[in-house]
Design a protein around this motif. Structure first.
Motif: not given
Length: 598
Positions: A233-241, A248-259
């Motif tokens: 059930h954990v969803r992923l977002s595209p990598p983002f800055l 722009l912060r120098p570092g790629w992040l990804i968001t994991l979310s759960a409801t």
């Protein structure tokens, strides 16, 4: 020989403007000091101004700078680039399934969501307000931020009431080195798209909790329903800055979310909020060679028919960090700019990123090579053709001799020798000439086996018949002097020759069975020889069975030499024993010299 590799850059997912192209071609440099061209840009694209009018370094816009940072990993590419929102790397969505690097973070997020599910779905506290238990939620969001070494930030949000202008509760914990900053964003965070009321896919799992009222005492209800989720059930977002203060912060992040969910009055699940974790991906390698879960999977430019894609390790979240290594039997051409690179690795020319990188096949007969240098010896076609033509003429002469002998079978010379035996000797001579035709072609298991059969059968027929004729002459000589011994007719000689051929055929059958059985065990009958210059050629392998054949042939010739010596004084009208003796001794001397030299 070492393997060849090619360093390549993958294609961009989007076209950049012409101005950015010119600025990039003139001023953007990698950490190594060499120009780094975005793979999707064509170096032949026209520019609206002359290069001499452009400064040595032109600041890039937000999207262009983000793309440059994605392909170089150099944080300097982001300096001077303005932004108003975060930049998402489109086209980087992971394939179905979680990448292994996110399993720990996703497990932590799923556990936090299930904790909130159980907490909000309990019958005795589901009616209470969120503000009453805010300390619980603060501790929870801090624990989520510490749930993974790569976690950068954790966020816990509750859905606001239907007509509220801000979130009911929004807690954010950000890790700054050894320090964790906790912020309450409930008052200043405007409501965005709230989670829908639809359940996640796959569906939630229902759990039934039965309380033992005698032992617990505190619960007011003996039975309750709950809905929980898992890592699926954990969803992923595209990598983002992330855009921080217009940069722009120098570092790629990804968001994991759960409801997480509460319960409606009818005890059906109702969305209450989300728990999120931003994971830092800058130290995570991009494996463009992999086809499983991951970012930019299977986006390499290696031609898998001639090359093998090998990812480079410890390169960070940067595209183009892989090698195209030539497969065995292929080679790659070395470029001038890659002469200083280690052996087996070389870069692709700039501007060739949209075509597959292929290795060229090695020359015929090469298992591995560094270039197109041939490995097989050059065949002397004229000499081979001359030898083959000579053999063909000899075989034609023998065939014509067979026709002439049969046509002149009533001649005294032929009748004295026996036309059947003479034709048998000529037929065996034809078989002895066939090995040259077999050796003209490239050796194979079938040809090497046929070579032994034809050679040994022809030898047995020719010299077996000659020796039997000498034996008959000796028997006739002894019969006239001592008045004993039956006369050996041509038919009886042919029967004895048949017994000799049966023995030879049995030996060849046993040898062939042994060779084929070894072939199953990967012991090839064809071997490879080498010249002093390093080139090789193929020939039929000789083993102990071949030496047994040689010994048997020499013994048969020695017996024939003894018969020649015994019949040296036998008178003959046409001197046939003398000519047969000359033929036997020529074969004996030449064969002994050949085998000794080999």
């Amino acid at each position: 020989m070492g393997t060849r590799t090619v360093v390549v850059l993958p294609p961009l997912w989007g076209l950049l403007g012409c101005c950015f192209l010119c600025g990039w071609a003139l001023g953007v440099h990698s950490a190594a000091g060499a120009p780094v061209h975005p793979p999707s840009l064509s170096l032949s694209s026209p520019c609206p101004w002359s290069p001499v009018d452009v400064p040595m370094w032109v600041p890039l816009e937000g999207p262009e700078a983000a793309l440059a940072f994605l392909y170089s990993g150099d944080a300097q590419q982001l300096s001077g680039a303005n932004c108003s929102e975060r930049y998402e790397a489109h086209g980087a969505e992971a394939r179905p399934g979680l990448p292994p690097i996110l399993w720990r973070a996703a497990g932590t997020l799923a556990q936090a969501a299930n904790f909130l599910n159980m907490l909000l779905q309990a019958n005795d506290i589901r009616e209470s307000s969120v503000e009453e238990d805010v300390e619980w939620y603060q501790a929870l969001v801090r624990s989520v931020a510490e749930g993974d070494p790569r976690a950068y930030r954790a966020l816990l949000t509750f859905n606001p009431p239907p007509e509220a202008s801000h979130l009911q509760l929004a807690l954010q914990a950000t890790r700054m080195g050894e320090e964790t900053i906790l912020q309450d964003l409930s008052g200043n965070r405007v409501q965005e798209e709230s989670p829908t009321g639809a359940l996640d896919t796959p569906a939630l799992q229902k759990r039934v909790l039965t309380n033992d009222l005698q032992s617990l005492g505190s619960p007011k209800w003996p039975r309750g329903d709950g809905y929980v989720g898992d890592i699926q059930h954990v969803r992923l977002s595209p990598p983002f800055l992330e855009c921080q203060e217009g940069r722009l912060r120098p570092g790629w992040l990804i968001t994991l979310s759960a409801t997480f969910y509460g319960l409606k009055p009818d005890l059906s699940p109702e969305v209450r909020g989300q728990v999120q974790m931003d994971v830092d991906l800058q130290s995570v390698d991009i494996n463009q060679c992999a086809g499983g879960p991951g970012w930019y999977g299977n986006t390499h430019l290696c031609d898998l028919n001639s090359t093998q894609c090998v990812p480079l390790e410890r390169q960070g979240f940067v595209l183009g960090r892989y090698l195209c290594r030539c497969r065995p039997g292929f080679y790659g051409e070395r470029l001038e700019e890659s002469a200083a690179q280690p052996s087996g690795q070389f870069g692709s020319p700039q501007g060739s990123s949209r075509r597959l990188l292929r290795c060229q096949p090695c020359a015929e007969g090469c298992t591995s090579c560094m270039d197109a240098t041939p490995c097989l010896v050059d065949e002397a076609l004229a000499l081979r053709a001359a030898v083959l033509a000579c053999q063909a003429c000899c075989m034609l002469a023998i065939f014509l001799s067979m026709l002439v002998s049969y046509r002149c079978r009533q001649s005294k010379r032929i009748r004295a020798s026996g036309v059947v035996l003479l034709e048998t000797i000529l037929f065996g001579s034809l078989l002895l000439y066939f090995p040259v035709f077999i050796l003209y072609f490239k050796p194979s298991i079938f040809r090497c086996i046929a070579l032994r059969w034809v050679r040994l059968l022809g030898f047995a027929i020719v010299y077996g018949t000659i020796i039997l004729k000498l034996y008959r002459v000796l028997q006739l000589f002894l019969s006239r002097t001592a008045q004993r011994g039956p006369h050996l007719s041509s038919g009886r000689l042919l029967r004895r020759l048949g017994l000799l051929l049966l023995l030879v055929l049995g030996f060849l059958a046993v040898w062939t069975a042994g060779v084929l059985e070894r072939g199953i065990q990967h012991t090839s009958l064809v071997t490879r020889g080498h010249t002093p210059t390093g080139r090789h050629f193929y020939l039929c392998h000789h083993d102990r069975w071949d030496y047994i054949m040689v010994v048997a042939e020499m013994l048969l010739l020695c017996w024939g030499s003894f018969l020649c010596y015994a019949t040296r004084a036998v008178p003959s009208a046409f001197h046939e024993p003398r000519y047969m003796g000359i033929a036997l001794h020529n074969e004996l001397l030449l064969s002994a010299a050949f085998h000794a030299a080999r």
